[in-house]
Design an enzyme around this catalytic site. Structure first.
Site, PDB file in Angstrom:
ATOM      1  N   ASP A 165     -35.050  -0.774 -19.040  1.00 24.84           N
ATOM      2  CA  ASP A 165     -34.372   0.114 -18.097  1.00 24.84           C
ATOM      3  C   ASP A 165     -33.229  -0.624 -17.406  1.00 24.84           C
ATOM      4  O   ASP A 165     -32.592  -1.485 -18.013  1.00 24.84           O
ATOM      5  CB  ASP A 165     -35.402   0.612 -17.071  1.00 24.84           C
ATOM      6  CG  ASP A 165     -35.102   2.008 -16.557  1.00 24.84           C
ATOM      7  OD1 ASP A 165     -34.139   2.148 -15.784  1.00 24.84           O
ATOM      8  OD2 ASP A 165     -35.824   2.950 -16.916  1.00 24.84           O
ATOM      9  N   ASP A 174     -44.036  -3.757  -3.022  1.00 24.78           N
ATOM     10  CA  ASP A 174     -45.100  -3.026  -3.701  1.00 24.78           C
ATOM     11  C   ASP A 174     -45.154  -3.331  -5.193  1.00 24.78           C
ATOM     12  O   ASP A 174     -45.957  -2.732  -5.912  1.00 24.78           O
ATOM     13  CB  ASP A 174     -44.905  -1.516  -3.507  1.00 24.78           C
ATOM     14  CG  ASP A 174     -46.144  -0.835  -2.939  1.00 24.78           C
ATOM     15  OD1 ASP A 174     -47.166  -1.513  -2.768  1.00 24.78           O
ATOM     16  OD2 ASP A 174     -46.078   0.373  -2.673  1.00 24.78           O
ATOM     17  N   ASP A 188     -35.870 -22.410 -13.496  1.00 27.01           N
ATOM     18  CA  ASP A 188     -34.647 -23.089 -13.041  1.00 27.01           C
ATOM     19  C   ASP A 188     -34.470 -24.514 -13.556  1.00 27.01           C
ATOM     20  O   ASP A 188     -33.748 -25.300 -12.950  1.00 27.01           O
ATOM     21  CB  ASP A 188     -34.601 -23.101 -11.502  1.00 27.01           C
ATOM     22  CG  ASP A 188     -34.616 -21.704 -10.918  1.00 27.01           C
ATOM     23  OD1 ASP A 188     -34.021 -20.800 -11.534  1.00 27.01           O
ATOM     24  OD2 ASP A 188     -35.228 -21.514  -9.853  1.00 27.01           O
ATOM     25  N   HIS A 220     -33.266   2.919 -10.673  1.00 27.84           N
ATOM     26  CA  HIS A 220     -34.024   3.726 -11.631  1.00 27.84           C
ATOM     27  C   HIS A 220     -35.218   2.955 -12.190  1.00 27.84           C
ATOM     28  O   HIS A 220     -36.354   3.455 -12.214  1.00 27.84           O
ATOM     29  CB  HIS A 220     -33.089   4.172 -12.757  1.00 27.84           C
ATOM     30  CG  HIS A 220     -33.684   5.149 -13.721  1.00 27.84           C
ATOM     31  ND1 HIS A 220     -34.367   4.747 -14.853  1.00 27.84           N
ATOM     32  CD2 HIS A 220     -33.692   6.505 -13.740  1.00 27.84           C
ATOM     33  CE1 HIS A 220     -34.759   5.818 -15.526  1.00 27.84           C
ATOM     34  NE2 HIS A 220     -34.367   6.902 -14.873  1.00 27.84           N
ATOM     35  N   ASN A 312     -33.667  15.808 -20.359  1.00 31.66           N
ATOM     36  CA  ASN A 312     -33.543  16.696 -19.196  1.00 31.66           C
ATOM     37  C   ASN A 312     -32.522  17.814 -19.405  1.00 31.66           C
ATOM     38  O   ASN A 312     -31.797  18.188 -18.490  1.00 31.66           O
ATOM     39  CB  ASN A 312     -33.133  15.872 -17.965  1.00 31.66           C
ATOM     40  CG  ASN A 312     -34.092  14.742 -17.676  1.00 31.66           C
ATOM     41  OD1 ASN A 312     -35.294  14.878 -17.856  1.00 31.66           O
ATOM     42  ND2 ASN A 312     -33.560  13.618 -17.238  1.00 31.66           N
ATOM     43  N   TYR A 327     -37.704  10.121 -32.632  1.00 28.58           N
ATOM     44  CA  TYR A 327     -37.992   9.353 -33.846  1.00 28.58           C
ATOM     45  C   TYR A 327     -39.411   9.649 -34.313  1.00 28.58           C
ATOM     46  O   TYR A 327     -40.362   9.582 -33.532  1.00 28.58           O
ATOM     47  CB  TYR A 327     -37.821   7.851 -33.600  1.00 28.58           C
ATOM     48  CG  TYR A 327     -36.374   7.431 -33.493  1.00 28.58           C
ATOM     49  CD1 TYR A 327     -35.557   7.384 -34.621  1.00 28.58           C
ATOM     50  CD2 TYR A 327     -35.822   7.105 -32.260  1.00 28.58           C
ATOM     51  CE1 TYR A 327     -34.223   7.012 -34.521  1.00 28.58           C
ATOM     52  CE2 TYR A 327     -34.487   6.734 -32.149  1.00 28.58           C
ATOM     53  CZ  TYR A 327     -33.693   6.693 -33.280  1.00 28.58           C
ATOM     54  OH  TYR A 327     -32.373   6.337 -33.180  1.00 28.58           O
ATOM     55  N   SER A 380     -37.688  11.002 -17.079  1.00 27.47           N
ATOM     56  CA  SER A 380     -37.762   9.567 -16.773  1.00 27.47           C
ATOM     57  C   SER A 380     -38.931   9.254 -15.852  1.00 27.47           C
ATOM     58  O   SER A 380     -39.485   8.154 -15.890  1.00 27.47           O
ATOM     59  CB  SER A 380     -36.471   9.097 -16.097  1.00 27.47           C
ATOM     60  OG  SER A 380     -35.437   8.929 -17.018  1.00 27.47           O
TER      61      SER A 380
END
Length: 554
Positions: A165, A174, A188, A220, A312, A327, A380
């Site tokens: 995403d 959370d 690092d 998102h 949508n 698919y 989504s």
């Protein structure tokens, strides 16, 4: 003193080697986070008080209560380990007789509600009829039965869901506790410690910007992630569908929410390579791509589920393909969206041959950037509900293939009348049914046979009028079952409906959109009522009925 020191050294070794062990004795059972009960052996209490104090120091434990009726039993709060780690630690220690979670009990075995303060707004998990963020009242139990599912499991840390995403805000209050971290990479040090071709990929990878920081810069991906696995019972925000699993951040969409095929395929390849069992794909676009199909098929060969948003556009994916959800590969689960009334969301794509399941996706509250929470709508938002349920199932049955997972979700869905011509599952996902492999009884009667056709003409005006509410009744004396044949049918999809009820007023069928000639589902009794309702907008042809059939067999 020497004996006490030996206990302490043993403790250090045990804690270091079993920190990620899974405690099966309380798997899926509710308990108070951060607290356990420990019973020390009587001889240890008397002879080695210093060793016990050192033991507590290692786990950051604080004694909350000592019980007089059970010598050696103490209620403790822990701060340096989670409950699972602490129980493994104490149970393996020679001074300890037993250690248990602080289980939560309820009246009549009813599952307790999580203490996450926004849980009462998460109608998709527990619908009591509460209003959503737009003020629309819901219908009781129009949810995925998350509370019941959590009695079986809240998820296994070894199950990883990759969120492909815009990234994940892995610092969100959370989410951070449930983030996957690459166990073989040192942060690092500018080295590819695990030799996977990616330097310092701690939380995942950013294929959009070609770097090791997959932090969300859109919101998102963080919203999707919260729905899948926001931390539960932490007195903060929301709870995810599978709060016990881990989230891998694989970013290929940029801050505007767009990305390229090459990066999407790279993201899928990385997630599979790094051990994800479920890939959440709340995105779509483009046409058929053999490159993408090959990447999804490769994931299937590695036993990885590919959950994908159906789209949508309020369109039928049977005739207008939507990728990647269209698919035809056995690990792809195409997901439509429902609202809090168990209706297909008006924006949701559908397809009785191509869209596998439906899940809540309208006005879904979840985590967003800056430690905040917002309600979003879309397939989504439905897809992460399905990804979470898949993760719960794989926590209990890790050997299932992706196709077996998909079949389980389809067969155990709660049947919804209006979905029977829209979705392969003919209903909405039910997490509890999935985990228990419960196939709900179908509402449609079995075909009794012995049908006799009767010519019958009934039509709406062509085109029908706006704001129409009209009913017609078909009666056949002595019939035990009926079915009606529509020769032509064309209404405004999602807005103008035909509903058929039986002699007792029970819904038997519901149709909208444009359909070729068809028979209704079987209707019980000797009477069927056809209800037609249109809104004040687009008017189409309507319908023509040319016959019905009846059976007198039981």
């Amino acid at each position: 003193m020497g004996r006490a020191l030996a206990f302490l050294v043993c403790s250090l070794v045990v804690f270091g080697s079993t920190a990620v062990a899974k405690i099966k004795t309380h798997h899926g059972v509710y308990y108070k986070p951060g607290e356990i009960l420990v019973k020390f052996k009587s001889e240890a209490m008397l002879a080695y008080p210093l060793a016990k104090a050192n033991l507590y120091e290692l786990t950051g434990a604080q004694v909350m209560k000592r019980y007089h009726t059970s010598f050696g039993l103490e209620h403790i709060r822990i701060s340096k380990a989670d409950v699972t780690e602490a129980l493994t630690y104490y149970r393996s220690h020679p001074m300890v007789e037993y250690a248990e979670p602080n289980f939560i009990y309820t009246v009549d075995g009813e599952p307790p509600l999580p203490n996450d303060p926004l849980f009462n707004e998460e109608w998709s998990l527990y619908n009591t009829g509460q209003k959503d963020s737009t003020g629309q009242e819901g219908i009781v139990d129009a949810d995925i039965d998350a509370l019941e599912a959590w009695e079986k499991t809240t998820g296994d840390k070894n199950v990883i869901v990759a969120v492909i995403d815009t990234g994940i805000d892995y610092t969100h209050q959370d989410i951070t506790q449930n983030m996957w971290m690459n166990p073989n990479e040192i942060a690092d040090n500018k080295l590819d410690d695990d030799g996977n071709g990616f330097i310092d990929d701690i939380y995942g990878w950013n294929f959009s910007e070609k770097n090791n920081d997959p932090k969300d810069d859109n919101g998102h991906g963080t919203h999707v992630s919260g729905t899948i696995a926001a931390v539960g019972n932490n007195s903060i925000g929301v709870i995810g569908v599978a709060p016990g699993v881990r989230l891998m951040a694989v970013k290929f969409l940029n801050s505007f929410g767009s990305g390229e095929l090459a990066d999407a395929v790279s993201a899928i390849d990385y997630a599979v390579q790094m051990g994800a069992r479920v890939l959440n794909n709340s995105w779509g676009g483009g046409g058929f791509s053999q490159t993408m199909a090959d990447a999804i098929a490769a994931a299937n060969n590695k036993n990885v589920v590919f959950a994908a948003a159906a789209g949508n556009d309020s369109e039928n994916n049977d005739t207008s393909k939507h990728y990647p959800s269209s698919y035809d590969i056995s690990n792809v689960i195409s997901v439509a969206a429902t609202n809090n009334k168990d209706q297909l969301a008006k924006f949701s794509n559908f397809g009785v041959k191509t869209v596998h399941v439906a899940a809540p996706g309208d006005n879904i509250l979840s985590s967003v950037l800056k430690n905040e929470y917002q309600s979003y709508s879309g397939t989504s938002m439905a897809t992460p509900h399905v990804s979470g349920v898949c993760a719960l199932l794989l926590s209990l049955e890790p050997d299932l293939t992706p196709e077996e997972v998909r079949t389980r979700l389809v067969e155990t869905s709660d049947e919804i009348l209006s979905f029977r011509r829209k979705i392969i599952a003919q209903g909405r996902v039910n997490a509890y049914n999935v985990l228990c492999d419960i196939i709900p009884p179908k509402k449609t009667p079995k075909d009794p046979g012995g049908w006799k056709n009767v010519s019958y003409k009934l039509s709406t005006p062509h085109d029908y009028l706006p704001n129409t509410q009209k009913s017609w009744e078909i009666h056949q004396e002595g019939a035990t079952y009926l079915k009606i044949h529509f020769k032509k049918f064309d209404t405004e999809e999602g807005y103008d409906f035909v509903k058929v009820t039986d002699s007792e007023g029970n819904a038997a069928d519901q149709m909208d959109g444009k359909m070729k000639s068809f028979w209704t589902f079987i209707i019980r009794g000797d009477t069927a009522t056809i209800h037609f309702e249109s809104d004040d907008q687009v008017n189409r042809y309507g319908f023509d009925i040319d016959k019905f059939a009846y059976s007198t067999l039981p």
